[in-house]
Design an enzyme around this catalytic site. Sequence first.
Site, PDB file in Angstrom:
ATOM      1  N   ASP A 268      34.681   1.303  13.316  1.00  0.00           N
ATOM      2  CA  ASP A 268      33.507   0.597  13.483  1.00  0.00           C
ATOM      3  C   ASP A 268      32.459   1.703  14.137  1.00  0.00           C
ATOM      4  O   ASP A 268      32.767   2.102  15.453  1.00  0.00           O
ATOM      5  CB  ASP A 268      33.127  -0.743  14.365  1.00  0.00           C
ATOM      6  CG  ASP A 268      31.883  -1.477  14.071  1.00  0.00           C
ATOM      7  OD1 ASP A 268      30.865  -0.541  13.991  1.00  0.00           O
ATOM      8  OD2 ASP A 268      32.074  -2.643  14.348  1.00  0.00           O
TER       9      ASP A 268
ATOM     10  N   HIS B 289      32.094  -1.376  10.048  1.00  0.00           N
ATOM     11  CA  HIS B 289      31.262  -2.455  10.549  1.00  0.00           C
ATOM     12  C   HIS B 289      31.349  -3.836   9.654  1.00  0.00           C
ATOM     13  O   HIS B 289      30.898  -4.802  10.148  1.00  0.00           O
ATOM     14  CB  HIS B 289      29.823  -2.071  11.012  1.00  0.00           C
ATOM     15  CG  HIS B 289      29.210  -3.141  11.943  1.00  0.00           C
ATOM     16  ND1 HIS B 289      29.506  -3.348  13.147  1.00  0.00           N
ATOM     17  CD2 HIS B 289      28.078  -3.810  11.677  1.00  0.00           C
ATOM     18  CE1 HIS B 289      28.472  -4.091  13.826  1.00  0.00           C
ATOM     19  NE2 HIS B 289      27.829  -4.485  12.853  1.00  0.00           N
TER      20      HIS B 289
ATOM     21  N   SER C  98      28.334  -9.356  13.610  1.00  0.00           N
ATOM     22  CA  SER C  98      27.309  -8.406  13.868  1.00  0.00           C
ATOM     23  C   SER C  98      26.294  -8.873  15.004  1.00  0.00           C
ATOM     24  O   SER C  98      26.594  -9.641  15.858  1.00  0.00           O
ATOM     25  CB  SER C  98      26.795  -7.633  13.007  1.00  0.00           C
ATOM     26  OG  SER C  98      26.129  -6.534  13.295  1.00  0.00           O
TER      27      SER C  98
HETATM   28  C1  MLT Z   1      22.904  -5.948  17.209  1.00  0.00           C
HETATM   29  O1  MLT Z   1      21.771  -5.443  17.529  1.00  0.00           O
HETATM   30  O2  MLT Z   1      22.962  -7.144  17.666  1.00  0.00           O
HETATM   31  C2  MLT Z   1      23.769  -4.880  17.080  1.00  0.00           C
HETATM   32  O3  MLT Z   1      23.302  -3.534  17.365  1.00  0.00           O
HETATM   33  C3  MLT Z   1      24.538  -5.308  15.829  1.00  0.00           C
HETATM   34  C4  MLT Z   1      23.323  -5.051  14.807  1.00  0.00           C
HETATM   35  O4  MLT Z   1      22.723  -5.739  14.394  1.00  0.00           O
HETATM   36  O5  MLT Z   1      23.432  -3.826  14.026  1.00  0.00           O
END
Ligand code: MLT
Length: 225
Positions: free
Chosen positions: A175, A206, A125
């Site tokens: 996701d 996700h 992520s």
């Molecule tokens: C991010 O901010 O890098 C992406 O939205 C993934 C997350 O951290 O939820």
Amino acid sequence: MKQIDFKYRFIPSPLQQHLSDNSDKAYGSRDNQSDTLTLLLLHGTGGNEDNLIQVGQMISPSASLLSPRGKVLENGMPRFFKRLAEGVFDIEDLKHRTRELADFVKAASNIYSFDLNKTIAVGFSNGANIAASLLLSYPETIIGAILFRAMVPFIPNSLIDLSDKNVLLSAGMFDPIVSESQTQSLFDILEKSRANVTLKWQQSGHNLTELDILDAKEWLSKNIQ
Ligand code: MLT
């Protein structure tokens, strides 16, 4: 050392640990560490340096692990760079934090004597997003990346040559945060940069699943070493 201002864990490869326990060689000497893989573990929003240790050990039981904690806090949750909203990144901060991370990895490789040419980023992520940024901005710091649920961190002005890099994109079909087109755009950027990129779709959202880890393990054994 100046660049080591991240909180982090470094776990030497079990093999090297064993060798250093059973010889007079100082642990962490260049001879000890230079020929093993090192996984750079980059957690998701709200994670820390402990979160991906087990994942790293499952993906490559013989690797050394370097796991920093993101320095940005969003409502108390560690991240690797600031965002303006979900999926909308503060690009200036992203660039600055990517540079900090590259400096950290280089400094750690000197301290622990591991080889950047045998260093693979494993990010989930937010951690996958900064790993992609690292690959596009400071490709000399890693030889490849396993990116779980990654987005396009930024659109590069010009494409760099990533022909010596191996990348696994492990994406979730359902996701709600990373769309199919985001995944496809990142794949296209990496492919146009001539990286050896594999895209694996998981039947998941996700969240990280066991299959992500099994596929990453298999991909690593086929593509690295
Ligand atoms: C991010 O901010 O890098 C992406 O939205 C993934 C997350 O951290 O939820």
